[in-house]
Design an enzyme around this catalytic site. Sequence first.
Site, PDB file in Angstrom:
ATOM      1  N   HIS A 123      98.555 -38.094  -3.788  1.00  0.00           N
ATOM      2  CA  HIS A 123      98.280 -36.702  -3.416  1.00  0.00           C
ATOM      3  C   HIS A 123      97.182 -36.725  -2.346  1.00  0.00           C
ATOM      4  O   HIS A 123      96.291 -37.569  -2.399  1.00  0.00           O
ATOM      5  CB  HIS A 123      97.786 -35.998  -4.689  1.00  0.00           C
ATOM      6  CG  HIS A 123      97.684 -34.514  -4.571  1.00  0.00           C
ATOM      7  ND1 HIS A 123      96.629 -33.905  -3.935  1.00  0.00           N
ATOM      8  CD2 HIS A 123      98.488 -33.525  -5.022  1.00  0.00           C
ATOM      9  CE1 HIS A 123      96.785 -32.596  -4.007  1.00  0.00           C
ATOM     10  NE2 HIS A 123      97.919 -32.338  -4.660  1.00  0.00           N
ATOM     11  N   LEU A 162      88.621 -38.775 -12.471  1.00  0.00           N
ATOM     12  CA  LEU A 162      87.603 -38.656 -11.425  1.00  0.00           C
ATOM     13  C   LEU A 162      87.733 -37.292 -10.755  1.00  0.00           C
ATOM     14  O   LEU A 162      88.766 -36.996 -10.165  1.00  0.00           O
ATOM     15  CB  LEU A 162      87.824 -39.774 -10.396  1.00  0.00           C
ATOM     16  CG  LEU A 162      86.808 -39.858  -9.274  1.00  0.00           C
ATOM     17  CD1 LEU A 162      85.483 -40.410  -9.795  1.00  0.00           C
ATOM     18  CD2 LEU A 162      87.325 -40.764  -8.153  1.00  0.00           C
TER      19      LEU A 162
HETATM   20  C1  SCA Z   1      87.948 -38.221  -5.475  1.00  0.00           C
HETATM   21  C2  SCA Z   1      86.674 -37.422  -5.196  1.00  0.00           C
HETATM   22  C3  SCA Z   1      85.792 -37.445  -6.432  1.00  0.00           C
HETATM   23  C4  SCA Z   1      85.898 -38.146  -4.047  1.00  0.00           C
HETATM   24  O1  SCA Z   1      84.771 -37.442  -3.667  1.00  0.00           O
HETATM   25  P1  SCA Z   1      84.506 -37.030  -2.139  1.00  0.00           P
HETATM   26  O2  SCA Z   1      85.675 -36.230  -1.676  1.00  0.00           O
HETATM   27  O3  SCA Z   1      83.156 -36.407  -2.053  1.00  0.00           O
HETATM   28  O4  SCA Z   1      84.498 -38.428  -1.458  1.00  0.00           O
HETATM   29  P2  SCA Z   1      83.642 -38.930  -0.234  1.00  0.00           P
HETATM   30  O5  SCA Z   1      82.349 -39.434  -0.763  1.00  0.00           O
HETATM   31  O6  SCA Z   1      83.641 -37.900   0.854  1.00  0.00           O
HETATM   32  O7  SCA Z   1      84.544 -40.116   0.286  1.00  0.00           O
HETATM   33  C5  SCA Z   1      84.755 -41.243  -0.498  1.00  0.00           C
HETATM   34  C6  SCA Z   1      85.398 -42.279   0.378  1.00  0.00           C
HETATM   35  O8  SCA Z   1      86.731 -41.884   0.734  1.00  0.00           O
HETATM   36  C7  SCA Z   1      86.862 -41.838   2.156  1.00  0.00           C
HETATM   37  N1  SCA Z   1      87.755 -40.724   2.512  1.00  0.00           N
HETATM   38  C8  SCA Z   1      87.442 -39.426   2.575  1.00  0.00           C
HETATM   39  N2  SCA Z   1      88.519 -38.702   2.926  1.00  0.00           N
HETATM   40  C9  SCA Z   1      89.543 -39.563   3.078  1.00  0.00           C
HETATM   41  C10 SCA Z   1      90.911 -39.440   3.421  1.00  0.00           C
HETATM   42  N3  SCA Z   1      91.459 -38.265   3.652  1.00  0.00           N
HETATM   43  N4  SCA Z   1      91.669 -40.565   3.477  1.00  0.00           N
HETATM   44  C11 SCA Z   1      91.131 -41.776   3.214  1.00  0.00           C
HETATM   45  N5  SCA Z   1      89.818 -41.949   2.878  1.00  0.00           N
HETATM   46  C12 SCA Z   1      89.043 -40.867   2.812  1.00  0.00           C
HETATM   47  C13 SCA Z   1      85.461 -41.656   2.676  1.00  0.00           C
HETATM   48  O9  SCA Z   1      85.368 -42.147   4.005  1.00  0.00           O
HETATM   49  C14 SCA Z   1      84.646 -42.472   1.682  1.00  0.00           C
HETATM   50  O10 SCA Z   1      84.680 -43.852   1.939  1.00  0.00           O
HETATM   51  P3  SCA Z   1      83.495 -44.586   2.770  1.00  0.00           P
HETATM   52  O11 SCA Z   1      82.209 -44.099   2.207  1.00  0.00           O
HETATM   53  O12 SCA Z   1      83.728 -46.030   2.526  1.00  0.00           O
HETATM   54  O13 SCA Z   1      83.708 -44.156   4.181  1.00  0.00           O
HETATM   55  C15 SCA Z   1      87.016 -36.000  -4.750  1.00  0.00           C
HETATM   56  O14 SCA Z   1      87.697 -36.039  -3.518  1.00  0.00           O
HETATM   57  C16 SCA Z   1      87.850 -35.233  -5.751  1.00  0.00           C
HETATM   58  O15 SCA Z   1      87.321 -34.694  -6.723  1.00  0.00           O
HETATM   59  N6  SCA Z   1      89.189 -35.120  -5.494  1.00  0.00           N
HETATM   60  C17 SCA Z   1      90.113 -34.278  -6.278  1.00  0.00           C
HETATM   61  C18 SCA Z   1      90.468 -34.877  -7.618  1.00  0.00           C
HETATM   62  C19 SCA Z   1      91.261 -36.164  -7.504  1.00  0.00           C
HETATM   63  O16 SCA Z   1      92.320 -36.198  -6.862  1.00  0.00           O
HETATM   64  N7  SCA Z   1      90.749 -37.190  -8.198  1.00  0.00           N
HETATM   65  C20 SCA Z   1      91.383 -38.507  -8.239  1.00  0.00           C
HETATM   66  C21 SCA Z   1      92.507 -38.518  -9.260  1.00  0.00           C
HETATM   67  S1  SCA Z   1      93.118 -40.141  -9.531  1.00  0.00           S
HETATM   68  C22 SCA Z   1      92.050 -40.779 -10.698  1.00  0.00           C
HETATM   69  O17 SCA Z   1      91.289 -40.094 -11.310  1.00  0.00           O
HETATM   70  C23 SCA Z   1      92.049 -42.281 -10.887  1.00  0.00           C
HETATM   71  C24 SCA Z   1      91.122 -42.955  -9.926  1.00  0.00           C
HETATM   72  C25 SCA Z   1      89.691 -43.137 -10.387  1.00  0.00           C
HETATM   73  O18 SCA Z   1      89.322 -42.742 -11.490  1.00  0.00           O
HETATM   74  O19 SCA Z   1      88.898 -43.745  -9.615  1.00  0.00           O
END
Ligand code: SCA
Length: 347
Positions: free
Chosen positions: A229, A125
């Site tokens: 992380h 993701l």
């Molecule tokens: C994971 C994503 C794709 C998520 O996208 P966004 O950052 O735009 O997310 P968002 O829409 O803003 O937020 C999604 C939900 O998380 C909440 N949220 C946001 N920041 C948060 C924080 N710091 N702690 C806890 N929750 C948090 C938001 O309120 C929202 O929930 P509500 O709407 O309910 O309020 C991104 O952050 C990303 O690319 N991250 C870096 C790569 C990564 O670490 N990927 C995961 C690896 S692990 C993996 O791949 C396995 C897991 C899997 O495949 O699902």
Amino acid sequence: MLIIRPLAENDLDDLYEMAASAGNGLTTLPPDRTLLKTKIDKAQATFNGQCPPDAGLYLFALEDTEQKRCAGISGIQARVGLDEVFYNYRLSITVSDSRELNVHVRTPTLYLTNDMTDATEIGSLLLADSHRGGGNGLLLSRSRFLFLDEFREHFSDKIFAEMRGVSDEQGQSPFWDALGRRFFDMEFVEADRLSARGNKSFIAELMPRFPIYLSLLPESATEVIGKVHKNTEPALNMLQAEGFNFNGLVDIFDGGPVVEAFLHNIRTIRQSILRPVRRVDRPLLSNLPAGERVMVSNRSFEDFRVGTLPRAAIRDEEVQMPGPIMEALGVAEGDQVRIAPLKEALF
Ligand SMILES: CC(C)(COP(=O)(O)OP(=O)(O)OC[C@H]1O[C@@H](n2cnc3c(N)ncnc32)[C@H](O)[C@@H]1OP(=O)(O)O)[C@@H](O)C(=O)NCCC(=O)NCCSC(=O)CCC(=O)O
């Protein structure tokens, strides 16, 4: 408009760029063009039926149709542990008890297991920095459940994700430094790179097979076991809201948690409904907040697509769709589409 669709060959440049800016520890998405191309090829073979669907790799792109680029990726591996052995540590407890000496000590202990063999893994993701927030992560993560729901026969009942564990900006993992590194004289970044190249079980085979008492590891390592992380907190939050829970297993490299759910309990799947499409002449409103939109999928295997619609488009007998989204999803009037919440419950 943002649309989920199967990852395609011409997404390679965008994918490489996203992987290069993601940092260490996203093992399945290394910034390596050859490897990413191999993954795209495998995913294409899965969608077009050249690879058995039960052993397939399903990778989806989030396409920004205005910018004409792939702004995110997510994936499903139909079964793990088939081609190579799949390892985790189970976080368990050893109790030392003696009434005579008045001793009762509980020692957290790690056991090497293959417990997830045959289960379905969601992962990979990743959203481009430019598209974070505003519900795009929700669409990228949750659209996979519409696919799992539609084609259950190819997947396990048990769905899990290995969440990225703790590592710092330089790529140092306290868990790896205290454990793996002592058996495999290598930095975490290098071990991560090798496992991305398909050597994960090879490395795992060199790791300790005997139980590991956590009281013998430094606190820097024990305190990150089962932790994610900081960039992975939104990913974990989304899965927890779907009903995923920590199952007691952790990644053998960085100690990140494994979360799992049974397919029929996943919130998106429990709440999804079918409706026939009716074309309407109305604006798309694709900028509505996530809570006011729903996901809609075309239910196709080889050309699976998901977009979003305002909640108000769902009626008792139909779903009302403007022409451009019908075209983007490749559906015609009267087709049954699957609808599920993007954020808030449907009813
Ligand atoms: C994971 C994503 C794709 C998520 O996208 P966004 O950052 O735009 O997310 P968002 O829409 O803003 O937020 C999604 C939900 O998380 C909440 N949220 C946001 N920041 C948060 C924080 N710091 N702690 C806890 N929750 C948090 C938001 O309120 C929202 O929930 P509500 O709407 O309910 O309020 C991104 O952050 C990303 O690319 N991250 C870096 C790569 C990564 O670490 N990927 C995961 C690896 S692990 C993996 O791949 C396995 C897991 C899997 O495949 O699902």
